[in-house]
Design a protein around this motif. Structure first.
Motif, PDB file in Angstrom:
ATOM      1  N   GLU A 157     -59.619  -0.563  -9.051  1.00 51.22           N
ATOM      2  CA  GLU A 157     -58.601  -0.482 -10.101  1.00 51.22           C
ATOM      3  C   GLU A 157     -57.171  -0.750  -9.648  1.00 51.22           C
ATOM      4  O   GLU A 157     -56.290  -0.971 -10.472  1.00 51.22           O
ATOM      5  CB  GLU A 157     -58.670   0.895 -10.775  1.00 51.22           C
ATOM      6  CG  GLU A 157     -60.038   1.208 -11.376  1.00 51.22           C
ATOM      7  CD  GLU A 157     -59.936   2.095 -12.593  1.00 51.22           C
ATOM      8  OE1 GLU A 157     -58.807   2.447 -12.980  1.00 51.22           O
ATOM      9  OE2 GLU A 157     -60.982   2.447 -13.152  1.00 51.22           O
ATOM     10  N   TYR A 186     -53.573   0.282  -7.319  1.00 52.79           N
ATOM     11  CA  TYR A 186     -52.727   1.468  -7.190  1.00 52.79           C
ATOM     12  C   TYR A 186     -52.242   2.003  -8.536  1.00 52.79           C
ATOM     13  O   TYR A 186     -52.287   3.207  -8.795  1.00 52.79           O
ATOM     14  CB  TYR A 186     -51.529   1.137  -6.297  1.00 52.79           C
ATOM     15  CG  TYR A 186     -50.542   2.264  -6.166  1.00 52.79           C
ATOM     16  CD1 TYR A 186     -50.848   3.401  -5.414  1.00 52.79           C
ATOM     17  CD2 TYR A 186     -49.303   2.209  -6.810  1.00 52.79           C
ATOM     18  CE1 TYR A 186     -49.942   4.440  -5.300  1.00 52.79           C
ATOM     19  CE2 TYR A 186     -48.393   3.242  -6.689  1.00 52.79           C
ATOM     20  CZ  TYR A 186     -48.717   4.354  -5.939  1.00 52.79           C
ATOM     21  OH  TYR A 186     -47.829   5.389  -5.824  1.00 52.79           O
ATOM     22  N   GLU A 187     -51.779   1.130  -9.407  1.00 50.78           N
ATOM     23  CA  GLU A 187     -51.171   1.567 -10.661  1.00 50.78           C
ATOM     24  C   GLU A 187     -52.160   2.310 -11.554  1.00 50.78           C
ATOM     25  O   GLU A 187     -51.796   3.262 -12.251  1.00 50.78           O
ATOM     26  CB  GLU A 187     -50.583   0.366 -11.412  1.00 50.78           C
ATOM     27  CG  GLU A 187     -49.374  -0.256 -10.732  1.00 50.78           C
ATOM     28  CD  GLU A 187     -48.227   0.731 -10.552  1.00 50.78           C
ATOM     29  OE1 GLU A 187     -48.061   1.627 -11.408  1.00 50.78           O
ATOM     30  OE2 GLU A 187     -47.504   0.617  -9.540  1.00 50.78           O
ATOM     31  N   ASN A 188     -53.415   1.884 -11.552  1.00 49.83           N
ATOM     32  CA  ASN A 188     -54.426   2.497 -12.427  1.00 49.83           C
ATOM     33  C   ASN A 188     -55.190   3.629 -11.747  1.00 49.83           C
ATOM     34  O   ASN A 188     -56.060   4.246 -12.360  1.00 49.83           O
ATOM     35  CB  ASN A 188     -55.418   1.432 -12.909  1.00 49.83           C
ATOM     36  CG  ASN A 188     -54.759   0.423 -13.819  1.00 49.83           C
ATOM     37  OD1 ASN A 188     -53.933   0.766 -14.659  1.00 49.83           O
ATOM     38  ND2 ASN A 188     -55.114  -0.847 -13.652  1.00 49.83           N
ATOM     39  N   SER A 215     -55.818   7.301 -10.226  1.00 48.09           N
ATOM     40  CA  SER A 215     -55.335   8.660 -10.530  1.00 48.09           C
ATOM     41  C   SER A 215     -56.309   9.693  -9.984  1.00 48.09           C
ATOM     42  O   SER A 215     -57.506   9.417  -9.812  1.00 48.09           O
ATOM     43  CB  SER A 215     -55.174   8.860 -12.040  1.00 48.09           C
ATOM     44  OG  SER A 215     -56.433   8.897 -12.674  1.00 48.09           O
ATOM     45  N   ASP A 226     -50.808   9.667  -4.088  1.00 45.88           N
ATOM     46  CA  ASP A 226     -50.344   9.095  -2.820  1.00 45.88           C
ATOM     47  C   ASP A 226     -50.855   9.901  -1.635  1.00 45.88           C
ATOM     48  O   ASP A 226     -51.157   9.347  -0.575  1.00 45.88           O
ATOM     49  CB  ASP A 226     -48.821   9.035  -2.786  1.00 45.88           C
ATOM     50  CG  ASP A 226     -48.265   7.879  -3.599  1.00 45.88           C
ATOM     51  OD1 ASP A 226     -49.069   7.123  -4.179  1.00 45.88           O
ATOM     52  OD2 ASP A 226     -47.025   7.747  -3.665  1.00 45.88           O
ATOM     53  N   ASP A 235     -51.908  -3.788  -3.491  1.00 45.30           N
ATOM     54  CA  ASP A 235     -50.540  -3.528  -3.921  1.00 45.30           C
ATOM     55  C   ASP A 235     -49.973  -2.276  -3.270  1.00 45.30           C
ATOM     56  O   ASP A 235     -48.800  -1.962  -3.424  1.00 45.30           O
ATOM     57  CB  ASP A 235     -50.457  -3.426  -5.457  1.00 45.30           C
ATOM     58  CG  ASP A 235     -51.497  -2.485  -6.043  1.00 45.30           C
ATOM     59  OD1 ASP A 235     -52.227  -1.834  -5.262  1.00 45.30           O
ATOM     60  OD2 ASP A 235     -51.606  -2.408  -7.278  1.00 45.30           O
ATOM     61  N   PHE A 236     -50.797  -1.556  -2.513  1.00 46.90           N
ATOM     62  CA  PHE A 236     -50.337  -0.359  -1.821  1.00 46.90           C
ATOM     63  C   PHE A 236     -50.115  -0.616  -0.334  1.00 46.90           C
ATOM     64  O   PHE A 236     -49.598   0.231   0.381  1.00 46.90           O
ATOM     65  CB  PHE A 236     -51.352   0.769  -2.001  1.00 46.90           C
ATOM     66  CG  PHE A 236     -50.852   2.127  -1.591  1.00 46.90           C
ATOM     67  CD1 PHE A 236     -49.875   2.773  -2.333  1.00 46.90           C
ATOM     68  CD2 PHE A 236     -51.342   2.754  -0.456  1.00 46.90           C
ATOM     69  CE1 PHE A 236     -49.397   4.024  -1.944  1.00 46.90           C
ATOM     70  CE2 PHE A 236     -50.876   4.007  -0.074  1.00 46.90           C
ATOM     71  CZ  PHE A 236     -49.899   4.631  -0.824  1.00 46.90           C
ATOM     72  N   ASN A 293     -46.670   0.000   1.024  1.00 46.12           N
ATOM     73  CA  ASN A 293     -46.346   1.431   1.064  1.00 46.12           C
ATOM     74  C   ASN A 293     -46.921   2.081   2.318  1.00 46.12           C
ATOM     75  O   ASN A 293     -46.290   2.935   2.930  1.00 46.12           O
ATOM     76  CB  ASN A 293     -46.891   2.137  -0.178  1.00 46.12           C
ATOM     77  CG  ASN A 293     -46.193   1.715  -1.446  1.00 46.12           C
ATOM     78  OD1 ASN A 293     -45.541   0.683  -1.478  1.00 46.12           O
ATOM     79  ND2 ASN A 293     -46.338   2.492  -2.502  1.00 46.12           N
TER      80      ASN A 293
END
Length: 202
Positions: free
Chosen positions: A26, A28-30, A32, A55, A113-114, A117
């Motif tokens: 999914e 990073y954004e999706n 949870s 995170d 996308d992470f 980070n």
């Protein structure tokens, strides 16, 4: 024993395992903690027994992945305790094998996308001697020192590191993403490149 009590015995490990799968699917954004809890069949508050945020869980996933990866590299080094060049070749093979067998780790470390980070996280486990790059670079330095003492040549360890890493990383991505079409055994082909080609002929 209730379903949640059963899961709680290994809840942290379950959250990390299912969290990696969910993060890979999914992004990073999706991602949870609630979704990870559902994947583990526990209440949506259960993950907070171990992790303060998503995170925090992703960091735990990354730490476990780094430790597993580093273990593979150290095992490769231990196969050739007195042969520095063979150590690097074996590490290169282990690198490709690890990411081909675990493409979700490849995406997490380098393609997600992470990924950026993760590079910014100043976590001690990602910075200390167990970090895979340190294991790799120490092998580079041993090989560089052997080459210079034996032949008197000047070898830039950073150039050697870039050459070695670039080759195996490129092969790992091409094979893991199935961008390189080959009907035979990919890993045997990698071994042929590392042991039969010009690898380390600096």
């Amino acid at each position: 024993m209730s379903n949640e009590n059963y899961h709680h015995e290994n809840l942290k490990a379950d959250l990390i395992r299912n969290g990696l799968k969910l993060l890979d699917e999914e992004g990073y954004e999706n991602f949870s903690l609630r979704k990870v809890a559902k994947a583990c069949s526990v209440s949506h508050t259960a993950p907070y027994r171990h992790f303060d945020s998503k995170d925090d869980l992703i960091l735990a996933i990354a730490i476990e992945a780094h430790l597993k990866f580093n273990q593979r590299l150290e095992e490769a080094v231990n196969k050739h305790p007195k042969d520095n060049k063979s150590q690097l070749k074996e590490m290169g093979y282990a690198y490709v094998k690890f990411f081909v067998e675990n493409p979700e780790y490849l995406r997490l470390f380098f393609l997600s996308d992470f990924a950026n980070n993760l590079k910014k996280m100043n976590h001690e486990t990602l910075l200390n001697g167990e970090q895979p790059f340190n294991t790799f670079y120490q092998a580079i330095e041993r090989c560089q020192a052997e080459i210079q003492s034996g032949e008197g040549e000047s070898v830039d360890p950073n150039a050697m590191a870039l050459s070695c890493w670039g080759l195996v990383h490129g092969m790992a991505i091409l094979i893991a993403k199935k961008d390189f079409s080959y009907d035979g055994d990919y890993l045997e082909l990698v071994r042929k490149v590392l042991w039969g080609g010009t690898f380390l002929d600096l």
